[in-house]
Design a protein around this motif. Structure first.
Motif, short mmCIF file in Angstrom:
data_model
loop_
_atom_site.label_atom_id
_atom_site.label_comp_id
_atom_site.label_asym_id
_atom_site.label_seq_id
_atom_site.Cartn_x
_atom_site.Cartn_y
_atom_site.Cartn_z
N LEU A 1 0.83 -1.21 0.00
CA LEU A 1 0.00 0.00 0.00
C LEU A 1 0.86 1.26 0.00
CD1 LEU A 1 -2.88 1.15 0.15
CD2 LEU A 1 -2.61 1.14 2.63
N SER A 2 1.95 1.25 0.74
CA SER A 2 2.82 2.43 0.76
C SER A 2 3.52 2.63 -0.58
CB SER A 2 3.84 2.31 1.89
OG SER A 2 4.70 1.22 1.67
N PHE A 3 3.95 1.55 -1.25
CA PHE A 3 4.58 1.70 -2.56
C PHE A 3 3.57 2.19 -3.61
CE2 PHE A 3 7.64 -1.80 -1.20
CZ PHE A 3 8.51 -0.88 -0.68
N TYR A 4 2.38 1.61 -3.58
CA TYR A 4 1.36 2.04 -4.54
C TYR A 4 0.94 3.48 -4.31
CZ TYR A 4 0.79 -2.87 -5.84
OH TYR A 4 1.01 -4.14 -6.28
N SER A 5 0.80 3.86 -3.05
CA SER A 5 0.39 5.24 -2.78
C SER A 5 1.51 6.23 -3.12
CB SER A 5 -0.03 5.40 -1.33
OG SER A 5 1.06 5.13 -0.47
N ALA A 6 2.77 5.87 -2.88
CA ALA A 6 3.88 6.76 -3.24
C ALA A 6 3.95 6.95 -4.75
CB ALA A 6 5.20 6.21 -2.71
N PHE A 7 3.79 5.87 -5.50
CA PHE A 7 3.84 5.97 -6.96
C PHE A 7 2.63 6.76 -7.47
CE2 PHE A 7 3.24 4.49 -11.30
CZ PHE A 7 4.52 4.65 -11.80
N THR A 8 1.46 6.53 -6.91
CA THR A 8 0.26 7.23 -7.35
C THR A 8 0.33 8.71 -7.03
OG1 THR A 8 -1.02 5.21 -7.01
CG2 THR A 8 -2.25 7.26 -7.19
N LEU A 9 0.80 9.05 -5.84
CA LEU A 9 0.91 10.46 -5.47
C LEU A 9 1.94 11.19 -6.33
CD1 LEU A 9 0.65 10.37 -1.60
CD2 LEU A 9 -0.98 11.30 -3.22
N SER A 10 3.04 10.54 -6.65
CA SER A 10 4.03 11.20 -7.50
C SER A 10 3.54 11.34 -8.93
CB SER A 10 5.35 10.45 -7.45
OG SER A 10 5.19 9.13 -7.89
N SER A 11 2.78 10.36 -9.43
CA SER A 11 2.24 10.51 -10.78
C SER A 11 1.14 11.57 -10.82
CB SER A 11 1.73 9.18 -11.31
OG SER A 11 0.69 8.70 -10.51
N SER B 1 10.73 10.74 -7.64
CA SER B 1 10.00 9.98 -6.62
C SER B 1 9.32 8.75 -7.21
CB SER B 1 8.98 10.88 -5.93
OG SER B 1 8.00 11.29 -6.83
N MET B 2 8.89 8.83 -8.46
CA MET B 2 8.35 7.64 -9.12
C MET B 2 9.43 6.58 -9.29
SD MET B 2 5.96 9.41 -12.01
CE MET B 2 5.49 7.91 -12.84
N MET B 3 10.60 7.00 -9.70
CA MET B 3 11.70 6.05 -9.88
C MET B 3 12.14 5.46 -8.53
SD MET B 3 12.35 5.71 -13.06
CE MET B 3 14.03 5.20 -13.32
N LEU B 4 12.14 6.27 -7.49
CA LEU B 4 12.52 5.78 -6.17
C LEU B 4 11.53 4.76 -5.63
CD1 LEU B 4 14.53 6.03 -3.83
CD2 LEU B 4 13.05 7.80 -2.90
N ILE C 1 12.48 0.84 -4.83
CA ILE C 1 12.26 0.18 -3.55
C ILE C 1 11.35 -1.03 -3.72
CG2 ILE C 1 11.21 0.49 -1.27
CD1 ILE C 1 12.24 3.35 -1.34
N ALA C 2 10.34 -0.92 -4.56
CA ALA C 2 9.46 -2.06 -4.82
C ALA C 2 10.22 -3.21 -5.48
CB ALA C 2 8.28 -1.64 -5.69
N LEU C 3 11.09 -2.90 -6.44
CA LEU C 3 11.87 -3.96 -7.09
C LEU C 3 12.92 -4.54 -6.16
CD1 LEU C 3 12.35 -2.58 -10.69
CD2 LEU C 3 11.04 -4.57 -9.99
N SER C 4 13.41 -3.76 -5.22
CA SER C 4 14.39 -4.27 -4.27
C SER C 4 13.75 -5.19 -3.25
CB SER C 4 15.09 -3.12 -3.55
OG SER C 4 15.81 -2.34 -4.46
N CYS D 1 21.03 8.45 -14.48
CA CYS D 1 21.20 9.07 -15.80
C CYS D 1 20.05 10.03 -16.10
CB CYS D 1 21.26 7.99 -16.88
SG CYS D 1 22.72 6.97 -16.80
N GLU D 2 18.84 9.67 -15.71
CA GLU D 2 17.69 10.53 -15.93
C GLU D 2 17.80 11.80 -15.09
OE1 GLU D 2 13.85 11.98 -14.45
OE2 GLU D 2 14.83 10.34 -13.40
N ALA D 3 18.30 11.68 -13.88
CA ALA D 3 18.47 12.86 -13.03
C ALA D 3 19.53 13.79 -13.59
CB ALA D 3 18.83 12.44 -11.61
#
Length: 98
Positions: free
Chosen positions: A6-16, A35-38, A42-45, A69-71
């Protein structure tokens, strides 16, 4: 759904949502992308730990590399656009003009 998911989904949703609705400055758009990449990193880790896989994958390392690279590219574009246009407001940029 666990609180971790829930925290990963909410972080990605809020950043998008931040990227979609608060696009006045280039810096805020870059921060939302980071923040989307972060959250994806974390989710992939945490994915091999959640599935109890015996070996870790290299996908989070590649993700972190592309995020760096994107940053760097985003900051270079920010500096170049601030020097040419005088500010980082996104409404000042005309992409159709050469």
């Amino acid at each position: 759904m666990t609180t971790l998911h829930l925290s990963f989904y909410s972080a990605f949703t809020l950043s998008s949502l931040g990227l979609a609705f608060h696009r006045t400055h280039l810096v805020s758009a870059l921060l939302c992308l980071e923040s989307m990449m972060l959250s994806m990193y974390i989710a992939l880790s945490m994915w091999p730990i959640q599935t109890q896989a015996p070996s870790s994958t290299l996908l989070p390392i590649f993700m972190l590399t592309f995020s760096a690279c994107e940053a760097g590219t985003g900051l270079a574009l920010l500096v170049a656009s601030t020097r040419t246009h005088g500010s980082d407001h996104l409404h000042n940029f005309n992409l159709l003009q050469c």
